[in-house]
Design a protein around this motif. Structure first.
Motif, PDB file in Angstrom:
ATOM      1  N   TYR A 405      -3.313   3.867   8.631  1.00 36.75           N
ATOM      2  CA  TYR A 405      -2.179   3.122   8.050  1.00 36.75           C
ATOM      3  C   TYR A 405      -2.102   1.679   9.080  1.00 36.75           C
ATOM      4  O   TYR A 405      -1.557   0.595   8.531  1.00 36.75           O
ATOM      5  CB  TYR A 405      -0.722   3.628   8.081  1.00 36.75           C
ATOM      6  N   TRP A 449       3.259  -1.913  12.428  1.00 35.31           N
ATOM      7  CA  TRP A 449       4.329  -2.265  11.645  1.00 35.31           C
ATOM      8  C   TRP A 449       3.931  -2.422  10.201  1.00 35.31           C
ATOM      9  O   TRP A 449       4.553  -2.581   9.136  1.00 35.31           O
ATOM     10  CB  TRP A 449       4.931  -3.716  11.920  1.00 35.31           C
ATOM     11  N   GLY A 452       5.022  -0.056   7.338  1.00 37.84           N
ATOM     12  CA  GLY A 452       6.415   0.002   7.247  1.00 37.84           C
ATOM     13  C   GLY A 452       6.663  -1.311   6.591  1.00 37.84           C
ATOM     14  O   GLY A 452       7.690  -1.205   5.825  1.00 37.84           O
ATOM     15  N   ALA A 455       6.133  -0.904   2.718  1.00 35.72           N
ATOM     16  CA  ALA A 455       6.883  -0.009   2.184  1.00 35.72           C
ATOM     17  C   ALA A 455       8.327  -0.514   1.964  1.00 35.72           C
ATOM     18  O   ALA A 455       9.131  -0.270   1.119  1.00 35.72           O
ATOM     19  CB  ALA A 455       7.322   1.284   3.093  1.00 35.72           C
ATOM     20  N   ASN A 456       8.683  -1.581   2.895  1.00 34.90           N
ATOM     21  CA  ASN A 456      10.075  -2.060   2.602  1.00 34.90           C
ATOM     22  C   ASN A 456      10.015  -3.653   2.127  1.00 34.90           C
ATOM     23  O   ASN A 456      11.191  -3.993   1.778  1.00 34.90           O
ATOM     24  CB  ASN A 456      10.539  -2.329   4.066  1.00 34.90           C
ATOM     25  N   LEU A 616       4.152   6.148  10.958  1.00 30.87           N
ATOM     26  CA  LEU A 616       4.665   5.501   9.661  1.00 30.87           C
ATOM     27  C   LEU A 616       6.127   5.711   9.686  1.00 30.87           C
ATOM     28  O   LEU A 616       6.630   4.482   9.004  1.00 30.87           O
ATOM     29  CB  LEU A 616       3.573   6.037   8.467  1.00 30.87           C
ATOM     30  N   GLU A 617       6.693   6.787   9.605  1.00 27.67           N
ATOM     31  CA  GLU A 617       7.993   7.066   9.570  1.00 27.67           C
ATOM     32  C   GLU A 617       8.741   6.395  10.451  1.00 27.67           C
ATOM     33  O   GLU A 617       9.914   5.928   9.944  1.00 27.67           O
ATOM     34  CB  GLU A 617       8.212   8.758   9.387  1.00 27.67           C
ATOM     35  N   THR A 620       8.939   2.419   9.361  1.00 22.99           N
ATOM     36  CA  THR A 620       9.777   2.275   8.205  1.00 22.99           C
ATOM     37  C   THR A 620      11.179   2.484   8.470  1.00 22.99           C
ATOM     38  O   THR A 620      12.154   1.462   8.142  1.00 22.99           O
ATOM     39  CB  THR A 620       9.348   3.416   7.213  1.00 22.99           C
ATOM     40  N   LYS A 621      11.411   3.287   9.176  1.00 18.93           N
ATOM     41  CA  LYS A 621      12.930   3.739   9.935  1.00 18.93           C
ATOM     42  C   LYS A 621      13.429   2.488  10.562  1.00 18.93           C
ATOM     43  O   LYS A 621      14.664   1.976  10.495  1.00 18.93           O
ATOM     44  CB  LYS A 621      12.994   5.009  10.882  1.00 18.93           C
ATOM     45  N   CYS A 624      13.974  -0.597   8.518  1.00 20.20           N
ATOM     46  CA  CYS A 624      15.311  -0.383   7.688  1.00 20.20           C
ATOM     47  C   CYS A 624      16.454  -1.003   8.516  1.00 20.20           C
ATOM     48  O   CYS A 624      17.512  -1.354   7.895  1.00 20.20           O
ATOM     49  CB  CYS A 624      15.574   0.864   7.487  1.00 20.20           C
TER      50      CYS A 624
END
Length: 629
Positions: A405, A449, A452, A455-456, A616-617, A620-621, A624
């Protein structure tokens, strides 16, 4: 025994074998490598010590073979037996003791990889083994206690093929000998230069891309290229060679190495071998007793220094600070001395007093190597028994995690993608009219980043990416080729184009990056884009999943967390940037409430997959948490 008719030699071996200055060259070579591995920041070009060793080996080994071929006394069996007797005892003791430490300090997967590296090393193919493991995020490469054996494998592969080549060149096709050696050297060098551009890791680890260095050293011995006429000229050239080697240790970088750059230390070493002689000052300097002593223990010192570095860091759970570096260097030298006097010298004296049949030597070497490999491989079935399933799951996560990613080789340039030609403009720069266009710029601590952000992102946003490993997103334009080219492109062409509404700058910041970042922000202020700077992320002295895989991970997290170091950088950046028209995001504060309280998991998985890069998680976290960019 292979014999040929005697040919008048160009020089006598006795003139060569008592050259005390070679011990000084060996001392320079081994100390440069050891210091480079202990403290690369202080000696960034110290890796050229290996190149010096290659040239010296070519000079000595090819000179010995040539003499014996000329005197009709060369024996393949004698040659290989002497090599084994000279090199194997110290090597075997080093890897055997390293295996014991690996059993106690490594996780199951790490120990399994160690076992395979041991097998490759015992078969003298570890250079190709480690090439298959090379990559920007491959912790196995830098964490292997046997990584340094790649150069020993290169030398052994040289020993395997060069006697055959020289017997053919000087025994069968005498008139074509110069053409044969020259052709091999040119071919090897051409492959070295070509592969450095297409696959720098393969060019670095492969043996045939280094043979030209051995051959140039051998040419000095074979063709009597010692200049004996003008003393001042010899002194000047030999001194220039030593000065060039010392300068290279300070100024050269791994960027595009070996390639053309390898010519510098190679020819400098050749100059010393060709022009140095006993009545010169530079010869006496290289032959000083301290230099001779370090030269004597150079092989054992080289064998021991890398395992010492690895296991010292694992035991004390720390990066090497000033005192640690001194201790590691002292321990390496001490072990080198003990290995030299109690193993190398003892076996050398035993060799001179007794002659064993070649088959017996081969059998002993093969049996001892096979036994060690068999035992270590067998222990790979035992090590997992010390860990719970949860601990093993953390290690499997570390082993199997893929950082695709980051978009390596497309929008994220690495050592395997060393210049801007790999950067895909169409895939990476996706700004569109009537949309809010966001540009991410930086090193690997920016690349983590991207997914993420993607995704956001909102429907009316685009995310573009310009990132390269080890490249600070500033207008300093310093570093390796991929850095200077890509960052110059970003700050001189892409950002001034005015296509981007928001610019995110992120990196593995150090304190001395701040002044250049401030200048960079001044330059891009005229673009009227909204600029966000992400601060440094929390780091550990070991990969986070590795820490979590230990039963005492709570205490281990605190011991290995570099909170104070990162917090000082974060506070200074926030202080200097707070009065500017930019947004500063403290990544540290989003992860850590204090030194003893940092987030480490996201949905049961590690937040970071190595010392600091986000999963990746994890990315993303945290994004957020910022509630939009």
């Amino acid at each position: 025994m292979y014999k040929i008719n005697s040919i008048s030699p160009h020089r006598l071996y006795n003139e060569m074998k008592f050259r005390e200055d070679i011990q000084g060259l060996r001392a320079l070579a081994v100390l440069s490598v050891v210091i480079y591995h202990i403290s690369p920041h202080h000696l960034p070009g110290g890796f050229i010590g290996v190149d010096i060793f290659f040239v010296i080996s070519g000079y000595l080994i090819m000179g010995q073979i040539y003499d014996k071929v000329q005197n009709s006394s060369f024996s393949y069996s004698d040659f290989y037996v002497k090599r084994f007797k000279r090199l194997f005892p110290a090597y075997f003791v080093t890897v055997a003791i390293s295996s014991i430490f690996a059993f106690f300090y490594f996780l199951p997967g790490e120990f399994s990889k160690y076992a395979w590296s041991l097998i490759a090393s015992c078969l003298y193919v570890s250079n190709f083994y480690f090439y298959t493991k090379s990559g920007y995020f491959d912790s196995e490469l830098q964490g292997s206690p046997l990584l340094h054996t790649w150069s020993l494998s290169v030398e052994e592969q040289f020993y395997a093929v060069m006697p055959v080549i020289m017997v053919v060149a000087f025994g069968v096709y005498k008139r074509l000998s110069l053409l044969i050696l020259s052709g091999l050297a040119v071919l090897s060098f051409a492959l070295c230069v070509y592969l450095t551009q297409s696959d720098v890791s393969f060019a670095f680890f492969a043996s045939f891309t280094r043979f030209w260095q051995f051959i140039l050293g051998g040419a000095i011995a074979i063709y009597s290229l010692h200049i004996q006429k003008h003393r001042i000229v010899c002194e000047a050239v030999a001194a220039a060679g030593v000065f060039t080697l010392l300068t290279s240790c300070i100024l050269l970088t791994h960027d595009e190495f070996p390639g053309i750059k390898a010519v510098i230390p190679t020819l400098a070493t050749v100059a010393v071998l060709a022009f140095s002689r006993k009545d010169l000052f530079i010869y006496r300097l290289l032959a000083l007793k301290p230099a001779e002593f370090i030269g004597n223990i150079s092989y054992s010192l080289y064998l021991w220094h890398w395992p010492v570095i690895i296991f010292y860091q694992l035991h004390f759970e720390t990066d090497l600070k000033a005192l640690d570096k001194i201790v590691v260097l002292a321990c390496s030298i001490l072990l080198g001395i003990l290995s030299y006097y109690f193993i190398e010298e003892r076996f050398r004296k035993r060799v001179s007093s007794m002659v064993k049949p070649a088959k017996r030597v081969y059998f002993q070497v093969a049996t001892m190597s096979a036994a060690l490999c068999f035992v270590v491989y067998g222990l790979t079935k035992v090590v997992p028994m010390r860990f719970s399933e949860k601990q093993l799951a953390y290690e499997r996560f570390m082993e199997n995690h893929e950082a695709d990613y980051f978009r390596p080789g497309v929008c994220f340039l690495t050592s395997k993608h060393p210049d801007i030609s790999y950067f895909d403009n169409d895939a990476c720069l996706v700004a569109q009219e009537q949309k809010e266009n966001i540009l991410l710029v930086g090193d690997s601590h920016a690349a983590h980043w991207y997914a993420g952000l993607a995704a956001n992102k909102k429907p009316n946003q685009t995310i573009s990416q310009i990132t390269a490993s080890g490249c600070k997103p500033t207008i300093s334009y310093r570093g390796e080729k991929r850095c200077t080219e890509l960052m110059h492109y970003a700050f001189e062409q892409v950002i001034p184009s005015g296509k981007y509404d928001k610019i995110i700058i992120s990196a593995r910041w150090k304190m001395d990056d701040l002044s250049w970042l401030l200048r960079t922000l001044d330059q891009i202020e005229g673009t009227r884009a909204e600029v966000t700077v992400f601060g440094p992320i929390i780091e550990y002295t070991q990969p986070l999943p590795r820490i979590l895989a230990h039963s005492d991970h709570e205490e281990k997290l605190v011991r290995t967390r570099k909170y104070d170091f990162i917090q000082k950088i974060d506070a200074e950046f926030e202080s200097k940037l707070s009065n500017r028209n930019i947004r500063y995001k403290s990544v540290l504060d989003s992860i850590c409430a204090s030194a003893a309280d940092c987030k480490t998991l996201v949905n049961g998985k590690p937040l970071q997959f190595d010392y600091g890069h986000l999963t990746l998680e994890g990315a993303t976290k945290i994004l957020c948490y910022y509630n939009g960019i």
